[in-house]
Design a protein around this motif. Structure first.
Motif, PDB file in Angstrom:
ATOM      1  N   ALA A  38      -3.616  -0.247  12.492  1.00 25.10           N
ATOM      2  CA  ALA A  38      -3.561  -0.876  13.807  1.00 25.10           C
ATOM      3  C   ALA A  38      -2.555  -2.027  13.847  1.00 25.10           C
ATOM      4  O   ALA A  38      -1.906  -2.255  14.866  1.00 25.10           O
ATOM      5  N   LEU A  39      -2.403  -2.741  12.738  1.00 19.64           N
ATOM      6  CA  LEU A  39      -1.526  -3.908  12.738  1.00 19.64           C
ATOM      7  C   LEU A  39      -0.058  -3.544  12.513  1.00 19.64           C
ATOM      8  O   LEU A  39       0.818  -3.969  13.257  1.00 19.64           O
ATOM      9  N   THR A  40       0.215  -2.738  11.489  1.00 17.20           N
ATOM     10  CA  THR A  40       1.601  -2.459  11.131  1.00 17.20           C
ATOM     11  C   THR A  40       2.105  -1.114  11.657  1.00 17.20           C
ATOM     12  O   THR A  40       3.305  -0.914  11.772  1.00 17.20           O
ATOM     13  N   GLY A  41       1.210  -0.172  11.919  1.00 14.09           N
ATOM     14  CA  GLY A  41       1.624   1.148  12.364  1.00 14.09           C
ATOM     15  C   GLY A  41       1.955   2.092  11.225  1.00 14.09           C
ATOM     16  O   GLY A  41       2.327   3.227  11.455  1.00 14.09           O
ATOM     17  N   TRP A  42       1.847   1.621   9.975  1.00  9.79           N
ATOM     18  CA  TRP A  42       2.134   2.470   8.827  1.00  9.79           C
ATOM     19  C   TRP A  42       1.018   3.486   8.651  1.00  9.79           C
ATOM     20  O   TRP A  42      -0.142   3.213   8.918  1.00  9.79           O
ATOM     21  N   ALA A  43       1.368   4.664   8.161  1.00  4.43           N
ATOM     22  CA  ALA A  43       0.377   5.700   7.915  1.00  4.43           C
ATOM     23  C   ALA A  43      -0.278   5.453   6.561  1.00  4.43           C
ATOM     24  O   ALA A  43       0.395   5.150   5.580  1.00  4.43           O
ATOM     25  N   GLY A  44      -1.588   5.586   6.521  1.00  3.72           N
ATOM     26  CA  GLY A  44      -2.310   5.381   5.271  1.00  3.72           C
ATOM     27  C   GLY A  44      -3.679   6.015   5.335  1.00  3.72           C
ATOM     28  O   GLY A  44      -4.141   6.468   6.377  1.00  3.72           O
ATOM     29  N   SER A  45      -4.331   6.065   4.184  1.00  5.90           N
ATOM     30  CA  SER A  45      -5.687   6.596   4.104  1.00  5.90           C
ATOM     31  C   SER A  45      -6.396   5.921   2.945  1.00  5.90           C
ATOM     32  O   SER A  45      -5.791   5.198   2.157  1.00  5.90           O
ATOM     33  N   GLY A  46      -7.673   6.182   2.824  1.00  5.88           N
ATOM     34  CA  GLY A  46      -8.455   5.616   1.735  1.00  5.88           C
ATOM     35  C   GLY A  46      -8.402   6.463   0.478  1.00  5.88           C
ATOM     36  O   GLY A  46      -8.994   6.103  -0.535  1.00  5.88           O
ATOM     37  N   ASP A  47      -7.705   7.576   0.521  1.00 12.26           N
ATOM     38  CA  ASP A  47      -7.618   8.478  -0.627  1.00 12.26           C
ATOM     39  C   ASP A  47      -6.498   8.011  -1.554  1.00 12.26           C
ATOM     40  O   ASP A  47      -5.321   8.127  -1.225  1.00 12.26           O
ATOM     41  N   THR A  48      -6.862   7.489  -2.711  1.00 11.61           N
ATOM     42  CA  THR A  48      -5.857   6.982  -3.649  1.00 11.61           C
ATOM     43  C   THR A  48      -5.273   8.082  -4.534  1.00 11.61           C
ATOM     44  O   THR A  48      -4.255   7.858  -5.180  1.00 11.61           O
ATOM     45  N   ARG A  49      -5.865   9.261  -4.568  1.00  7.91           N
ATOM     46  CA  ARG A  49      -5.311  10.352  -5.380  1.00  7.91           C
ATOM     47  C   ARG A  49      -4.009  10.877  -4.799  1.00  7.91           C
ATOM     48  O   ARG A  49      -3.271  11.579  -5.475  1.00  7.91           O
ATOM     49  N   ASP A  50      -3.731  10.551  -3.558  1.00  4.52           N
ATOM     50  CA  ASP A  50      -2.491  10.973  -2.931  1.00  4.52           C
ATOM     51  C   ASP A  50      -1.289  10.334  -3.614  1.00  4.52           C
ATOM     52  O   ASP A  50      -0.185  10.862  -3.561  1.00  4.52           O
ATOM     53  N   GLN A  51      -1.489   9.210  -4.273  1.00  7.60           N
ATOM     54  CA  GLN A  51      -0.401   8.487  -4.937  1.00  7.60           C
ATOM     55  C   GLN A  51      -0.132   8.993  -6.354  1.00  7.60           C
ATOM     56  O   GLN A  51       0.879   8.640  -6.951  1.00  7.60           O
ATOM     57  N   VAL A  52      -1.014   9.821  -6.884  1.00  7.17           N
ATOM     58  CA  VAL A  52      -0.925  10.258  -8.281  1.00  7.17           C
ATOM     59  C   VAL A  52      -0.140  11.559  -8.371  1.00  7.17           C
ATOM     60  O   VAL A  52      -0.466  12.550  -7.720  1.00  7.17           O
ATOM     61  N   LYS A  53       0.919  11.544  -9.189  1.00  2.00           N
ATOM     62  CA  LYS A  53       1.699  12.749  -9.493  1.00  2.00           C
ATOM     63  C   LYS A  53       1.878  12.785 -11.003  1.00  2.00           C
ATOM     64  O   LYS A  53       2.494  11.896 -11.578  1.00  2.00           O
ATOM     65  N   LEU A  54       1.338  13.802 -11.637  1.00  3.63           N
ATOM     66  CA  LEU A  54       1.406  13.919 -13.089  1.00  3.63           C
ATOM     67  C   LEU A  54       2.495  14.905 -13.470  1.00  3.63           C
ATOM     68  O   LEU A  54       2.615  15.982 -12.878  1.00  3.63           O
ATOM     69  N   GLY A  55       3.289  14.557 -14.473  1.00  3.63           N
ATOM     70  CA  GLY A  55       4.370  15.420 -14.939  1.00  3.63           C
ATOM     71  C   GLY A  55       4.004  16.122 -16.232  1.00  3.63           C
ATOM     72  O   GLY A  55       3.338  15.553 -17.099  1.00  3.63           O
ATOM     73  N   PHE A  56       4.436  17.366 -16.368  1.00  2.02           N
ATOM     74  CA  PHE A  56       4.164  18.180 -17.552  1.00  2.02           C
ATOM     75  C   PHE A  56       5.432  18.926 -17.948  1.00  2.02           C
ATOM     76  O   PHE A  56       6.237  19.291 -17.095  1.00  2.02           O
TER      77      PHE A  56
END
Length: 93
Positions: A38-56
Motif C-alpha cells: 500500500a505504501l510503496t506499490g512494490w509487489a511482494g508476498s509473505g512467501d520467502t521461498r520465492d527468493q531461494v534458487k539452488l544451483g546444481f
C-alpha cells in the motif's frame, strides 16, 4: 507439500558466451500470489521461498536433492539449440 521446478539456466540475451549455462537450478513454486504494498506499490508476498534458487551441477543432483527433501518437482527439459548460420553477405541479398 511444496513444489519445485528444475531447469537448466538459459543463456542471457546480453551474453555472447556459454558460461554457466550447463548448471541446473531448483526454484520453488510461489506459495501465494504477490500483492502490491500500500505504501510503496512494490509487489511482494509473505512467501520467502520465492527468493531461494539452488544451483546444481547436474539434473540428477537436483532431482536427488528434491527427493531427499520430500519435494514434488517438475523437470523442465532444455530446449534444443538451433544455429542460424549466415554470412555477412546475406544481409545484402
Amino acid at each position: 507439500m511444496q513444489t519445485a521446478r528444475i531447469y537448466q539456466r538459459p543463456k542471457n540475451a546480453m551474453q555472447s558466451g556459454k558460461a554457466r549455462t550447463d548448471h541446473w537450478q531448483l526454484e520453488f513454486e510461489p506459495g501465494e500470489p504477490k500483492k502490491p504494498d500500500a505504501l510503496t506499490g512494490w509487489a511482494g508476498s509473505g512467501d520467502t521461498r520465492d527468493q531461494v534458487k539452488l544451483g546444481f551441477p547436474t539434473c540428477e543432483a537436483a532431482v536427488a536433492y528434491a527427493e531427499q527433501q520430500g519435494l514434488r518437482y517438475t523437470v523442465i527439459p532444455t530446449p534444443t539449440k538451433t544455429l542460424k548460420l549466415q554470412s555477412y553477405a546475406d544481409n545484402f541479398r
